[in-house]
Motif scaffolding. Structure first.
Motif, PDB file in Angstrom:
ATOM      1  N   TYR A 153      50.602  90.313  41.731  1.00  0.00           N
ATOM      2  CA  TYR A 153      49.679  91.427  41.893  1.00  0.00           C
ATOM      3  C   TYR A 153      49.616  92.174  40.572  1.00  0.00           C
ATOM      4  N   LEU A 154      48.428  92.420  40.073  1.00  0.00           N
ATOM      5  CA  LEU A 154      48.234  93.117  38.814  1.00  0.00           C
ATOM      6  C   LEU A 154      47.716  94.506  39.114  1.00  0.00           C
ATOM      7  N   SER A 155      48.365  95.499  38.556  1.00  0.00           N
ATOM      8  CA  SER A 155      48.068  96.874  38.924  1.00  0.00           C
ATOM      9  C   SER A 155      47.267  97.615  37.882  1.00  0.00           C
ATOM     10  N   GLY A 156      46.639  98.671  38.319  1.00  0.00           N
ATOM     11  CA  GLY A 156      45.935  99.607  37.457  1.00  0.00           C
ATOM     12  C   GLY A 156      46.163 100.996  38.005  1.00  0.00           C
ATOM     13  N   GLN A 157      45.742 101.993  37.298  1.00  0.00           N
ATOM     14  CA  GLN A 157      45.934 103.373  37.750  1.00  0.00           C
ATOM     15  C   GLN A 157      44.698 103.876  38.472  1.00  0.00           C
ATOM     16  N   ASP A 158      44.898 104.587  39.538  1.00  0.00           N
ATOM     17  CA  ASP A 158      43.800 105.171  40.299  1.00  0.00           C
ATOM     18  C   ASP A 158      44.274 106.518  40.820  1.00  0.00           C
ATOM     19  N   GLU A 159      43.709 107.590  40.320  1.00  0.00           N
ATOM     20  CA  GLU A 159      44.030 108.947  40.767  1.00  0.00           C
ATOM     21  C   GLU A 159      45.525 109.238  40.734  1.00  0.00           C
ATOM     22  N   GLY A 160      46.227 108.754  39.691  1.00  0.00           N
ATOM     23  CA  GLY A 160      47.626 109.099  39.520  1.00  0.00           C
ATOM     24  C   GLY A 160      48.629 108.214  40.231  1.00  0.00           C
ATOM     25  N   TYR A 161      48.177 107.236  40.987  1.00  0.00           N
ATOM     26  CA  TYR A 161      49.129 106.322  41.618  1.00  0.00           C
ATOM     27  C   TYR A 161      48.714 104.891  41.338  1.00  0.00           C
ATOM     28  N   THR A 162      49.654 103.974  41.472  1.00  0.00           N
ATOM     29  CA  THR A 162      49.383 102.570  41.176  1.00  0.00           C
ATOM     30  C   THR A 162      48.735 101.900  42.375  1.00  0.00           C
ATOM     31  N   VAL A 163      47.656 101.166  42.118  1.00  0.00           N
ATOM     32  CA  VAL A 163      46.919 100.469  43.165  1.00  0.00           C
ATOM     33  C   VAL A 163      46.780  99.012  42.741  1.00  0.00           C
ATOM     34  N   ASN A 164      47.120  98.090  43.621  1.00  0.00           N
ATOM     35  CA  ASN A 164      46.892  96.682  43.310  1.00  0.00           C
ATOM     36  C   ASN A 164      45.396  96.433  43.323  1.00  0.00           C
ATOM     37  N   GLN A 165      44.884  95.920  42.182  1.00  0.00           N
ATOM     38  CA  GLN A 165      43.451  95.727  42.044  1.00  0.00           C
ATOM     39  C   GLN A 165      43.061  94.270  41.864  1.00  0.00           C
ATOM     40  N   LEU A 166      43.918  93.503  41.200  1.00  0.00           N
ATOM     41  CA  LEU A 166      43.630  92.102  40.902  1.00  0.00           C
ATOM     42  C   LEU A 166      44.822  91.245  41.297  1.00  0.00           C
ATOM     43  N   LEU A 167      44.542  90.023  41.689  1.00  0.00           N
ATOM     44  CA  LEU A 167      45.576  89.103  42.135  1.00  0.00           C
ATOM     45  C   LEU A 167      45.465  87.796  41.369  1.00  0.00           C
ATOM     46  N   ARG A 168      46.581  87.339  40.800  1.00  0.00           N
ATOM     47  CA  ARG A 168      46.650  86.014  40.181  1.00  0.00           C
ATOM     48  C   ARG A 168      47.388  85.147  41.202  1.00  0.00           C
ATOM     49  N   LEU A 169      46.709  84.154  41.747  1.00  0.00           N
ATOM     50  CA  LEU A 169      47.282  83.326  42.810  1.00  0.00           C
ATOM     51  C   LEU A 169      48.326  82.344  42.300  1.00  0.00           C
ATOM     52  N   PRO A 228      50.522  81.122  38.428  1.00  0.00           N
ATOM     53  CA  PRO A 228      50.751  81.492  37.025  1.00  0.00           C
ATOM     54  C   PRO A 228      49.805  80.821  36.023  1.00  0.00           C
ATOM     55  N   GLU A 229      49.284  79.648  36.334  1.00  0.00           N
ATOM     56  CA  GLU A 229      48.396  78.933  35.420  1.00  0.00           C
ATOM     57  C   GLU A 229      46.915  79.307  35.576  1.00  0.00           C
ATOM     58  N   ASP A 230      46.575  80.115  36.562  1.00  0.00           N
ATOM     59  CA  ASP A 230      45.174  80.478  36.801  1.00  0.00           C
ATOM     60  C   ASP A 230      44.578  81.216  35.607  1.00  0.00           C
ATOM     61  N   ASN A 231      43.303  80.920  35.315  1.00  0.00           N
ATOM     62  CA  ASN A 231      42.595  81.668  34.272  1.00  0.00           C
ATOM     63  C   ASN A 231      41.581  82.629  34.884  1.00  0.00           C
ATOM     64  N   VAL A 232      41.637  82.797  36.214  1.00  0.00           N
ATOM     65  CA  VAL A 232      40.836  83.807  36.902  1.00  0.00           C
ATOM     66  C   VAL A 232      41.742  84.680  37.755  1.00  0.00           C
ATOM     67  N   LEU A 233      41.291  85.896  37.976  1.00  0.00           N
ATOM     68  CA  LEU A 233      41.966  86.864  38.833  1.00  0.00           C
ATOM     69  C   LEU A 233      41.040  87.177  39.989  1.00  0.00           C
ATOM     70  N   ILE A 234      41.595  87.587  41.116  1.00  0.00           N
ATOM     71  CA  ILE A 234      40.809  87.885  42.313  1.00  0.00           C
ATOM     72  C   ILE A 234      40.820  89.395  42.563  1.00  0.00           C
ATOM     73  N   ALA A 235      39.644  89.964  42.775  1.00  0.00           N
ATOM     74  CA  ALA A 235      39.540  91.399  43.062  1.00  0.00           C
ATOM     75  C   ALA A 235      40.025  91.672  44.480  1.00  0.00           C
ATOM     76  N   LEU A 236      40.978  92.576  44.612  1.00  0.00           N
ATOM     77  CA  LEU A 236      41.527  92.936  45.921  1.00  0.00           C
ATOM     78  C   LEU A 236      40.740  94.054  46.591  1.00  0.00           C
ATOM     79  N   ARG A 237      39.764  94.572  45.881  1.00  0.00           N
ATOM     80  CA  ARG A 237      38.849  95.578  46.424  1.00  0.00           C
ATOM     81  C   ARG A 237      37.649  95.611  45.495  1.00  0.00           C
ATOM     82  N   HIS A 279      35.961  88.528  44.654  1.00  0.00           N
ATOM     83  CA  HIS A 279      35.300  87.755  43.609  1.00  0.00           C
ATOM     84  C   HIS A 279      36.248  87.520  42.445  1.00  0.00           C
ATOM     85  N   LYS A 280      35.904  86.526  41.613  1.00  0.00           N
ATOM     86  CA  LYS A 280      36.742  86.116  40.494  1.00  0.00           C
ATOM     87  C   LYS A 280      36.346  86.830  39.210  1.00  0.00           C
ATOM     88  N   VAL A 281      37.371  87.088  38.371  1.00  0.00           N
ATOM     89  CA  VAL A 281      37.215  87.694  37.053  1.00  0.00           C
ATOM     90  C   VAL A 281      37.974  86.814  36.074  1.00  0.00           C
TER      91      VAL A 281
END
Length: 104
Positions: free
Chosen positions: A3-19, A21-30, A51-53
Motif C-alpha cells: 500500500y502506497l500512502s499520501g497525505q490527506d488533511e493531516g493523516y495518512t490515507v492509502n491511495q495507491l496499491l502495488r499488487l 513488487p515487479e509491477d510497473n502500474v499502481l492501482i487507485a484505491l479511491r 484504474h491503473k497509473v
C-alpha cells in the motif's frame, strides 16, 4: 501487496496499491484528483477508483505488468503518473475479438 500512502488533511490515507513488487502500474484505491502525489508519483490527471497509473515511465511496446504478469503492451510512451488504460495500452490479459473475425 504494497500500500502506497499520501497525505490527506493531516493523516495518512492509502491511495495507491502495488499488487506485486515487479509491477510497473499502481492501482487507485479511491478516486484521486490530478496532482495527487504518492510514492514519488504525481498524477497527471484525475484517476477513477481501481484504474491503473504508471509507477515508472513505460516505453511504447514495453509490457505493462500487474499481478507480476504481463497484462498488455504500451501502444504509446507512458509517463510516470499517467493513466494507463485502453488509450495507451493493448490488453494481453484477455483475448480481444473483432467483428470482422466473426464474419466469414
Amino acid at each position: 501487496m504494497t500500500y502506497l500512502s499520501g497525505q490527506d488533511e493531516g493523516y495518512t490515507v492509502n491511495q495507491l496499491l502495488r499488487l506485486h513488487p515487479e509491477d510497473n502500474v499502481l492501482i487507485a484505491l479511491r478516486a484521486l484528483p490530478a496532482g495527487t502525489e504518492a510514492e514519488g508519483v504525481r498524477l497527471q490527471s484525475a484517476i477513477s477508483l481501481a484504474h491503473k497509473v504508471a509507477a515508472v515511465p513505460i516505453a511504447k511496446g514495453a509490457p505493462v505488468l500487474k499481478y507480476g504478469m504481463v497484462i498488455g503492451r504500451a501502444t504509446a510512451d507512458i509517463e510516470a503518473g499517467a493513466h494507463v488504460h485502453v488509450h495507451n495500452m493493448a490488453s494481453q490479459y484477455t483475448p480481444t475479438h473483432y467483428r470482422k473475425e466473426e464474419v466469414a
